[in-house]
Design an enzyme around this catalytic site. Structure first.
Site, PDB file in Angstrom:
ATOM      1  N   ILE A   1      11.279  22.660  33.144  1.00 10.36           N
ATOM      2  CA  ILE A   1      10.599  23.903  32.757  1.00 10.36           C
ATOM      3  C   ILE A   1       9.132  23.865  33.202  1.00 10.36           C
ATOM      4  O   ILE A   1       8.575  24.882  33.620  1.00 10.36           O
ATOM      5  CB  ILE A   1      10.698  24.090  31.223  1.00 10.36           C
TER       6      ILE A   1
ATOM      7  N   TYR B   1      12.808  14.184  16.970  1.00  6.48           N
ATOM      8  CA  TYR B   1      12.500  15.269  17.914  1.00  6.48           C
ATOM      9  C   TYR B   1      12.137  16.542  17.143  1.00  6.48           C
ATOM     10  O   TYR B   1      11.142  17.206  17.451  1.00  6.48           O
ATOM     11  CB  TYR B   1      13.711  15.527  18.822  1.00  6.48           C
TER      12      TYR B   1
ATOM     13  N   LYS C   1       8.621  18.617  17.174  1.00  2.00           N
ATOM     14  CA  LYS C   1       8.541  20.031  17.580  1.00  2.00           C
ATOM     15  C   LYS C   1       7.960  20.902  16.460  1.00  2.00           C
ATOM     16  O   LYS C   1       7.320  21.924  16.720  1.00  2.00           O
ATOM     17  CB  LYS C   1       9.924  20.523  18.030  1.00  2.00           C
TER      18      LYS C   1
HETATM   19  N1  LIG Z   1      15.595  21.942  28.013  1.00  2.00           N
HETATM   20  C1  LIG Z   1      15.754  22.529  26.835  1.00  2.00           C
HETATM   21  O1  LIG Z   1      16.845  23.034  26.511  1.00  2.00           O
HETATM   22  C2  LIG Z   1      14.614  22.615  25.869  1.00  2.00           C
HETATM   23  C3  LIG Z   1      14.820  23.286  24.639  1.00  2.00           C
HETATM   24  C4  LIG Z   1      13.765  23.376  23.738  1.00  2.00           C
HETATM   25  C5  LIG Z   1      12.524  22.828  24.060  1.00  2.00           C
HETATM   26  N2  LIG Z   1      12.363  22.169  25.256  1.00  2.00           N
HETATM   27  C6  LIG Z   1      11.032  21.612  25.535  1.00  2.00           C
HETATM   28  O2  LIG Z   1      10.634  21.995  26.834  1.00  2.00           O
HETATM   29  C7  LIG Z   1       9.683  21.057  27.345  1.00  2.00           C
HETATM   30  C8  LIG Z   1      10.037  20.715  28.778  1.00  2.00           C
HETATM   31  O3  LIG Z   1      11.285  20.044  28.768  1.00  2.00           O
HETATM   32  P1  LIG Z   1      12.343  20.124  29.955  1.00  2.00           P
HETATM   33  O4  LIG Z   1      13.589  20.692  29.384  1.00  2.00           O
HETATM   34  O5  LIG Z   1      11.749  20.713  31.167  1.00  2.00           O
HETATM   35  O6  LIG Z   1      12.634  18.550  30.146  1.00  2.00           O
HETATM   36  P2  LIG Z   1      12.469  17.579  31.389  1.00  2.00           P
HETATM   37  O7  LIG Z   1      13.069  18.180  32.622  1.00  2.00           O
HETATM   38  O8  LIG Z   1      13.012  16.261  30.905  1.00  2.00           O
HETATM   39  O9  LIG Z   1      10.893  17.489  31.585  1.00  2.00           O
HETATM   40  C9  LIG Z   1      10.097  16.819  30.654  1.00  2.00           C
HETATM   41  C10 LIG Z   1       8.771  16.512  31.307  1.00  2.00           C
HETATM   42  O10 LIG Z   1       7.987  15.738  30.402  1.00  2.00           O
HETATM   43  C11 LIG Z   1       7.492  14.620  31.107  1.00  2.00           C
HETATM   44  N3  LIG Z   1       7.184  13.480  30.253  1.00  2.00           N
HETATM   45  C12 LIG Z   1       8.003  12.774  29.468  1.00  2.00           C
HETATM   46  N4  LIG Z   1       7.339  11.756  28.908  1.00  2.00           N
HETATM   47  C13 LIG Z   1       6.065  11.820  29.354  1.00  2.00           C
HETATM   48  C14 LIG Z   1       4.911  11.050  29.153  1.00  2.00           C
HETATM   49  N5  LIG Z   1       4.912   9.941  28.400  1.00  2.00           N
HETATM   50  N6  LIG Z   1       3.757  11.421  29.760  1.00  2.00           N
HETATM   51  C15 LIG Z   1       3.719  12.509  30.566  1.00  2.00           C
HETATM   52  N7  LIG Z   1       4.795  13.276  30.805  1.00  2.00           N
HETATM   53  C16 LIG Z   1       5.956  12.925  30.216  1.00  2.00           C
HETATM   54  C17 LIG Z   1       8.604  14.276  32.080  1.00  2.00           C
HETATM   55  O11 LIG Z   1       8.156  13.376  33.076  1.00  2.00           O
HETATM   56  P3  LIG Z   1       9.210  12.453  33.894  1.00  2.00           P
HETATM   57  O12 LIG Z   1       9.849  13.346  34.911  1.00  2.00           O
HETATM   58  O13 LIG Z   1       8.344  11.391  34.481  1.00  2.00           O
HETATM   59  O14 LIG Z   1      10.202  11.924  32.891  1.00  2.00           O
HETATM   60  C18 LIG Z   1       8.911  15.666  32.583  1.00  2.00           C
HETATM   61  O15 LIG Z   1       7.946  16.068  33.517  1.00  2.00           O
HETATM   62  C19 LIG Z   1       9.719  19.866  26.393  1.00  2.00           C
HETATM   63  O16 LIG Z   1       8.594  19.915  25.539  1.00  2.00           O
HETATM   64  C20 LIG Z   1      10.991  20.084  25.580  1.00  2.00           C
HETATM   65  O17 LIG Z   1      10.924  19.521  24.294  1.00  2.00           O
HETATM   66  C21 LIG Z   1      13.364  22.056  26.159  1.00  2.00           C
END
Ligand SMILES: NC(=O)c1ccc[n+]([C@@H]2O[C@H](COP(=O)([O-])OP(=O)(O)OC[C@H]3O[C@@H](n4cnc5c(N)ncnc54)[C@H](OP(=O)(O)O)[C@@H]3O)[C@@H](O)[C@H]2O)c1
Length: 296
Positions: free
Chosen positions: A34, A184, A188
């Site tokens: 995202i 988690y 959140k």
């Molecule tokens: N996907 C869903 O269905 C969903 C639903 C509700 C909320 N969210 C929220 O949306 C946001 C984005 O998630 P996403 O779905 O896009 O997941 P994602 O594809 O796993 O991306 C997560 C990002 O966070 C980075 N990250 C993790 N640990 C980190 C650290 N220690 N320092 C700096 N960066 C770090 C990851 O880096 P790396 O690539 O190096 O791991 C990646 O760039 C999150 O806050 C998540 O909780 C997602």
């Protein structure tokens, strides 16, 4: 006869033209999922975009990919490991040293089902999803205020509704639950409380804050779900571009320019959990401030 309009032509921006010309954005976790779709959307509209990520290789690959797909050269990488408060401070210092304004900080990075502790000994999901972003935002708040109107957008989740409160003692040890989802949900909830309290503290400064649920999105966040469940599950989810829509709305829409401290879902306001009280937000802020105080 005039030429027909080429509706398919991609927008080509250089950071000094376009709807977001002259506006500067910093997106955490902008290398994938995202966050990357959000960064690309901002770059496509002509914004100047910094992608903060923990992996230089992945961050620079995302920068190159976004430049190529949007034609906007104003995209850069900043190193940031949210699980290490020293790295968070270094990231903020590196950005401030650029002398750039900061119009929108998107606190997007996050981990789910992760076990362990951050470098400073906090439960990993709390540490990355909340505490690292708390420290980053506060380190950049002077710059945001000086750049006002400015926004802080924090990507939370509808998982925050399942948290019943915050056990502050539990935040100093690894997650113990079987699924890893309890920690988690708490992290959140902290995102929502942080955004609300930040709104109270920035009232009348020109800085406005937003927390949001992006939807259930097919991203790398599901990497710990075993095969073959994962591909089946992901087929029904939103794409990352669809998942970036509410982040982009909160980051840029004039519709919410006067609002602050609210929670959004599907580009619309939604009532947050009733657990998100001003008292709990103040308590979380106080503890987060103590926990992120720079060592003297
Ligand atoms: N996907 C869903 O269905 C969903 C639903 C509700 C909320 N969210 C929220 O949306 C946001 C984005 O998630 P996403 O779905 O896009 O997941 P994602 O594809 O796993 O991306 C997560 C990002 O966070 C980075 N990250 C993790 N640990 C980190 C650290 N220690 N320092 C700096 N960066 C770090 C990851 O880096 P790396 O690539 O190096 O791991 C990646 O760039 C999150 O806050 C998540 O909780 C997602």
């Amino acid at each position: 006869m005039s030429e027909p309009e080429d509706l398919e032509a991609p927008r080509r921006q250089t950071g000094d033209t376009g709807e977001l010309a002259g506006r500067t954005f910093l997106v955490t976790g902008g290398n994938t999922g995202i966050g990357r779709a959000t960064a690309a959307g901002l770059a496509d509209l002509g914004g100047r975009v910094w992608i903060a990520a923990r992996s230089r290789a992945k961050g620079e690959a995302a920068v190159a990919g976004i430049k190529a797909s949007t034609g906007n050269e104003a995209v850069w990488f900043l190193p940031l490991d949210l699980a290490d408060l020293d790295s968070v401070r270094a990231c903020a210092s590196a950005f401030l040293a650029l002398g750039e304004p900061l119009h929108v900080l998107v606190n997007n990075a996050g981990v789910v089902r992760a076990r362990g502790l951050t470098k400073q000994g906090f439960e990993l999901m709390f540490g990355v999803n909340h505490l690292g972003h708390f420290a980053l935002t506060n380190a950049l708040l002077g710059c945001l205020t000086a750049s006002a109107p400015a926004r802080v957008v924090t990507v939370s989740s509808d998982s925050h509704y399942s948290a019943r409160g915050i056990d502050f003692e539990a935040l100093r040890r690894p997650e113990r639950g079987i699924t890893g989802l309890h920690g988690y949900a708490v992290s959140k909830l902290c995102n929502v409380l942080f955004s609300q309290e930040l709104a109270r503290r920035t009232a009348d400064t020109g800085v406005t804050t937003y927390a949001l649920h992006p939807g259930v999105v097919a991203s790398d966040i599901w990497r710990r779900v075993p095969w073959p469940v994962r591909p089946l599950m992901m087929r029904r989810m939103l794409t990352v571009d669809e998942g970036a829509a509410t982040s982009l709305y909160c980051a840029t829409s004039p519709d919410v320019a006067q609002d602050s401290g609210k929670f959004y879902d599907k580009c619309a306001e939604r009532a947050p959990s009733r657990v998100a009280t001003p008292e709990l937000a103040a308590e979380l802020w106080k503890r987060s401030e103590e926990w992120t105080a720079a060592p003297s």
